[in-house]
Design an enzyme around this catalytic site. Structure first.
Site, PDB file in Angstrom:
ATOM      1  N   HIS A   1       6.832   1.613   9.786  1.00 26.89           N
ATOM      2  CA  HIS A   1       7.328   0.274  10.111  1.00 26.89           C
ATOM      3  C   HIS A   1       8.776   0.325  10.636  1.00 26.89           C
ATOM      4  CE1 HIS A   1       7.817  -4.014   9.941  1.00 26.89           C
ATOM      5  NE2 HIS A   1       8.837  -3.891   9.120  1.00 26.89           N
TER       6      HIS A   1
ATOM      7  N   LYS B   1       8.215 -11.293  -1.734  1.00 27.12           N
ATOM      8  CA  LYS B   1       6.892 -11.243  -1.100  1.00 27.12           C
ATOM      9  C   LYS B   1       6.105 -10.091  -1.721  1.00 27.12           C
ATOM     10  CE  LYS B   1       7.745 -12.945   3.558  1.00 27.12           C
ATOM     11  NZ  LYS B   1       7.642 -12.562   4.973  1.00 27.12           N
TER      12      LYS B   1
ATOM     13  N   LYS C   1      20.150  -9.917   2.911  1.00 32.99           N
ATOM     14  CA  LYS C   1      18.778 -10.439   2.851  1.00 32.99           C
ATOM     15  C   LYS C   1      18.702 -11.571   1.820  1.00 32.99           C
ATOM     16  CE  LYS C   1      13.878  -9.720   2.643  1.00 32.99           C
ATOM     17  NZ  LYS C   1      12.703  -8.879   2.622  1.00 32.99           N
TER      18      LYS C   1
ATOM     19  N   HIS D   1       5.614  -5.088  15.774  1.00 30.11           N
ATOM     20  CA  HIS D   1       4.268  -5.315  15.238  1.00 30.11           C
ATOM     21  C   HIS D   1       3.211  -4.904  16.249  1.00 30.11           C
ATOM     22  CE1 HIS D   1       5.857  -8.346  12.058  1.00 30.11           C
ATOM     23  NE2 HIS D   1       5.785  -7.121  11.578  1.00 30.11           N
TER      24      HIS D   1
ATOM     25  N   ARG E   1      14.292 -17.785   7.673  1.00 29.06           N
ATOM     26  CA  ARG E   1      13.992 -16.412   7.271  1.00 29.06           C
ATOM     27  C   ARG E   1      13.563 -15.566   8.474  1.00 29.06           C
ATOM     28  NH1 ARG E   1      11.388 -15.010   1.341  1.00 29.06           N
ATOM     29  NH2 ARG E   1      10.906 -12.850   1.749  1.00 29.06           N
TER      30      ARG E   1
ATOM     31  N   ARG F   1      -2.011 -15.279 -14.896  1.00 27.91           N
ATOM     32  CA  ARG F   1      -1.207 -16.256 -14.118  1.00 27.91           C
ATOM     33  C   ARG F   1       0.284 -15.924 -14.109  1.00 27.91           C
ATOM     34  NH1 ARG F   1      -5.078 -19.423 -16.526  1.00 27.91           N
ATOM     35  NH2 ARG F   1      -6.547 -20.279 -15.019  1.00 27.91           N
TER      36      ARG F   1
ATOM     37  N   ASN G   1      13.335 -11.015  11.398  1.00 25.41           N
ATOM     38  CA  ASN G   1      12.303 -10.399  12.242  1.00 25.41           C
ATOM     39  C   ASN G   1      12.840  -9.883  13.575  1.00 25.41           C
ATOM     40  OD1 ASN G   1      10.283 -10.805  10.373  1.00 25.41           O
ATOM     41  ND2 ASN G   1       9.901 -12.894  11.087  1.00 25.41           N
TER      42      ASN G   1
ATOM     43  N   HIS H   1      10.914  -7.325  15.553  1.00 26.92           N
ATOM     44  CA  HIS H   1       9.565  -7.254  14.973  1.00 26.92           C
ATOM     45  C   HIS H   1       8.461  -7.711  15.917  1.00 26.92           C
ATOM     46  CE1 HIS H   1      11.777  -6.370  11.381  1.00 26.92           C
ATOM     47  NE2 HIS H   1      10.703  -6.352  10.621  1.00 26.92           N
TER      48      HIS H   1
ATOM     49  N   GLU I   1       9.673 -19.216   3.398  1.00 25.94           N
ATOM     50  CA  GLU I   1       9.469 -19.067   4.833  1.00 25.94           C
ATOM     51  C   GLU I   1       8.976 -20.362   5.471  1.00 25.94           C
ATOM     52  OE1 GLU I   1       6.786 -15.827   5.968  1.00 25.94           O
ATOM     53  OE2 GLU I   1       8.538 -14.713   6.564  1.00 25.94           O
TER      54      GLU I   1
ATOM     55  N   GLU J   1      16.210  -0.522   9.271  1.00 28.54           N
ATOM     56  CA  GLU J   1      16.310  -1.885   8.703  1.00 28.54           C
ATOM     57  C   GLU J   1      17.756  -2.190   8.306  1.00 28.54           C
ATOM     58  OE1 GLU J   1      13.975  -4.207   8.489  1.00 28.54           O
ATOM     59  OE2 GLU J   1      12.107  -3.101   8.783  1.00 28.54           O
TER      60      GLU J   1
HETATM   61  P1  NAD Z   1       5.632   3.742   0.877  1.00 28.46           P
HETATM   62  O1  NAD Z   1       5.702   2.941  -0.340  1.00 28.46           O
HETATM   63  O2  NAD Z   1       4.297   4.090   1.417  1.00 28.46           O
HETATM   64  O3  NAD Z   1       6.473   5.073   0.670  1.00 28.46           O
HETATM   65  C1  NAD Z   1       6.529   6.021   1.704  1.00 28.46           C
HETATM   66  C2  NAD Z   1       6.126   7.408   1.227  1.00 28.46           C
HETATM   67  O4  NAD Z   1       7.202   7.977   0.497  1.00 28.46           O
HETATM   68  C3  NAD Z   1       4.939   7.437   0.274  1.00 28.46           C
HETATM   69  O5  NAD Z   1       4.185   8.583   0.532  1.00 28.46           O
HETATM   70  C4  NAD Z   1       5.581   7.559  -1.096  1.00 28.46           C
HETATM   71  O6  NAD Z   1       4.747   8.187  -2.027  1.00 28.46           O
HETATM   72  C5  NAD Z   1       6.768   8.414  -0.787  1.00 28.46           C
HETATM   73  N1  NAD Z   1       7.935   8.229  -1.641  1.00 28.46           N
HETATM   74  C6  NAD Z   1       8.471   7.060  -2.059  1.00 28.46           C
HETATM   75  N2  NAD Z   1       9.640   7.274  -2.671  1.00 28.46           N
HETATM   76  C7  NAD Z   1       9.831   8.606  -2.676  1.00 28.46           C
HETATM   77  C8  NAD Z   1      10.859   9.450  -3.183  1.00 28.46           C
HETATM   78  N3  NAD Z   1      11.973   8.946  -3.741  1.00 28.46           N
HETATM   79  N4  NAD Z   1      10.713  10.780  -3.070  1.00 28.46           N
HETATM   80  C9  NAD Z   1       9.602  11.302  -2.451  1.00 28.46           C
HETATM   81  N5  NAD Z   1       8.622  10.566  -1.913  1.00 28.46           N
HETATM   82  C10 NAD Z   1       8.744   9.225  -2.031  1.00 28.46           C
HETATM   83  O7  NAD Z   1       6.411   3.051   2.093  1.00 28.46           O
HETATM   84  P2  NAD Z   1       7.691   2.127   2.223  1.00 28.46           P
HETATM   85  O8  NAD Z   1       8.197   2.425   3.567  1.00 28.46           O
HETATM   86  O9  NAD Z   1       8.594   2.203   1.062  1.00 28.46           O
HETATM   87  O10 NAD Z   1       7.059   0.664   2.196  1.00 28.46           O
HETATM   88  C11 NAD Z   1       6.123   0.235   3.161  1.00 28.46           C
HETATM   89  C12 NAD Z   1       5.383  -0.943   2.604  1.00 28.46           C
HETATM   90  O11 NAD Z   1       6.323  -1.968   2.313  1.00 28.46           O
HETATM   91  C13 NAD Z   1       4.364  -1.533   3.558  1.00 28.46           C
HETATM   92  O12 NAD Z   1       3.171  -1.759   2.863  1.00 28.46           O
HETATM   93  C14 NAD Z   1       4.993  -2.854   3.972  1.00 28.46           C
HETATM   94  O13 NAD Z   1       4.019  -3.837   4.271  1.00 28.46           O
HETATM   95  C15 NAD Z   1       5.785  -3.202   2.765  1.00 28.46           C
HETATM   96  N6  NAD Z   1       6.904  -4.118   3.013  1.00 28.46           N
HETATM   97  C16 NAD Z   1       7.005  -5.196   2.235  1.00 28.46           C
HETATM   98  C17 NAD Z   1       8.043  -6.087   2.408  1.00 28.46           C
HETATM   99  C18 NAD Z   1       8.183  -7.258   1.497  1.00 28.46           C
HETATM  100  O14 NAD Z   1       9.004  -8.139   1.767  1.00 28.46           O
HETATM  101  N7  NAD Z   1       7.440  -7.323   0.423  1.00 28.46           N
HETATM  102  C19 NAD Z   1       9.009  -5.854   3.402  1.00 28.46           C
HETATM  103  C20 NAD Z   1       8.875  -4.714   4.192  1.00 28.46           C
HETATM  104  C21 NAD Z   1       7.819  -3.853   3.991  1.00 28.46           C
END
Ligand code: NAD
Length: 384
Positions: free
Chosen positions: A284, A161, A245, A271, A260, A139, A264, A267, A255, A203
């Site tokens: 993304h 999130k 942010k 999306h 918030r 938990r 977007n 977006h 949200e 972003e």
């Molecule tokens: P990711 O975590 O998949 O990383 C992208 C790629 O880069 C991966 O292959 C990873 O292994 C590699 N990588 C990461 N850091 C590295 C580094 N320093 N050197 C070499 N390689 C590296 O993608 P992302 O773009 O960071 O995140 C996307 C995810 O985030 C999605 O699942 C999305 O839904 C989520 N997200 C969440 C929120 C939230 O508020 N929680 C907001 C936006 C996106």
């Protein structure tokens, strides 16, 4: 307004995310990853009054960032943590219930308790999955993020999130769960592939357009530093993005009020593009970059802004190497884009909602945009 302040170390910045008893600090520095253990110990002491001696930590990471995770591991061990490391497969598929289930087993094996800290070292995938693990094991156990992509620095690690995907939809299972702290070291971005870096930059640009005209200008004036991944420029743009942010999250943590939603911008189109391209085909941030230009053009059509405002965004996005057009703008039919938009979980009662700029640094939510205008923009871009 969250505070951004210099720490005692010459060039670290602290952004405080002000959420009553869930408040936490984001520490932004360069070439200091080996000191992350002290920060984690300090945050645990502050929140739980717990000393790191005899305390355990599970570092969750993926193969591509294992070298960085090993630095984090050594740093935690140096301040007394007993550390285990879980190395996951890179990629979106890792954000799944079976992976979380295997991590629960791992935590049972290591006899994790309520004080065991889960430390995410990776991008948004690792952060979202580890945060969900921390939110649900026993938990809720302490959670720290060490983001390694620009997107996770400025977006996914701020706001609490966490979650995983179901086959039916992305991010459908999750929670709001704030970390104890976030440790951002810009030097880890040196190994980030160019495409991921440029995608994260979109972003950053978004924050300027929606909330801070001065920040947008700073980006325009520092294109060379941004492209060279200069530490001082990175620290500033990450800190300001986190601050902006955090300001929005403070007003609408769960949200509920709609505030918030300003995050977007771009977006609604993005999306739809992501879904039609197939998740993972278009990153993304790439979809958001293109989506912002569609939304800005839509705002022009509605008489909210002039063409120069869209041109300014396009120029900056081009200069920093972000995508400004779909690889094949005519590949998706207008009707397909519209039906994906209607399915988006951010629509309310089937009514499309758009966040549109009214001037640089300001956006407003519109729920009354005629579909004819929405599709006219798609047709225009498809025609080139
Ligand atoms: P990711 O975590 O998949 O990383 C992208 C790629 O880069 C991966 O292959 C990873 O292994 C590699 N990588 C990461 N850091 C590295 C580094 N320093 N050197 C070499 N390689 C590296 O993608 P992302 O773009 O960071 O995140 C996307 C995810 O985030 C999605 O699942 C999305 O839904 C989520 N997200 C969440 C929120 C939230 O508020 N929680 C907001 C936006 C996106």
């Amino acid at each position: 307004m969250p505070q951004q302040s210099e720490t005692s170390s010459t060039d670290s910045l602290i952004v405080n995310v002000d959420l009553a008893e869930r408040s936490y600090d984001i520490r932004i520095c360069s070439d200091q990853l080996s000191s992350v253990g002290s920060s984690v110990a300090e945050w645990l002491d502050k929140r739980l009054g717990a000393s790191s001696t005899q305390q355990s930590a599970l570092v969750v990471t993926d193969r591509n960032v294992l070298a960085h995770a090993n630095v984090v591991r050594s740093s935690l061990e140096a301040v007394g943590f007993r550390v285990e490391l879980a190395e996951l497969e890179p990629g979106e598929r890792t954000k799944s219930l079976p992976v979380i289930s295997s991590l629960y087993e791992r935590m049972v094996e290591m006899k994790a308790d309520r004080r065991t800290v889960v430390v995410a070292v990776g991008g948004g995938v690792i952060g979202d999955a580890s945060g969900f693990l921390a939110a649900t094991y026993n938990r809720g156990v302490p959670f720290v993020q060490v983001p390694t992509t620009l997107l996770s620095d400025v977006d996914s690690s701020v706001g609490g999130k966490v979650g995983v995907n179901l086959a039916a939809a992305k991010n459908l299972i999750g929670a709001f769960y704030q970390p104890l702290g976030v440790f951002i070291d810009t030097s880890v971005l040196a190994t980030l592939p160019d495409r991921d870096y440029r995608s994260g930059l979109a972003e950053v640009v978004k924050y300027g357009v929606i909330l801070d005209a001065g920040f947008f200008e700073f980006l325009e004036q520092n294109v060379d530093g941004i492209n060279a991944r200069e530490s001082s420029v990175l620290r500033h743009i990450i800190a300001r993005s986190c601050e902006l942010k955090a300001m929005v999250v403070k007003e609408d943590e769960y949200e509920r009020t709609g505030l918030r939603a300003v995050l977007n911008y771009g977006h609604t189109y993005a999306h739809a593009f992501e879904a039609l391209a197939g998740y993972g085909e278009l990153l993304h941030g790439e979809a958001v970059s293109i989506g912002m230009l569609y939304a800005s053009r839509l705002a022009e059509k509605r008489g909210l802004i002039d063409a120069a405002m869209t041109a300014r965004q396009r120029k900056l996005l081009e200069q920093i190497g972000a995508l400004t057009a779909l690889p094949d703008p005519a590949a998706f039919s207008t009707e397909d884009i519209l039906s994906k938009m209607r399915l988006d979980k951010k629509t309310v009662g089937g009514q499309l909602r758009f966040i549109l700029p009214t001037k640089m640094g300001h956006v407003t939510t519109f729920a009354d945009i005629p579909e004819a205008d929405v599709t006219a923009v798609v047709d225009e871009f498809a025609a080139g």
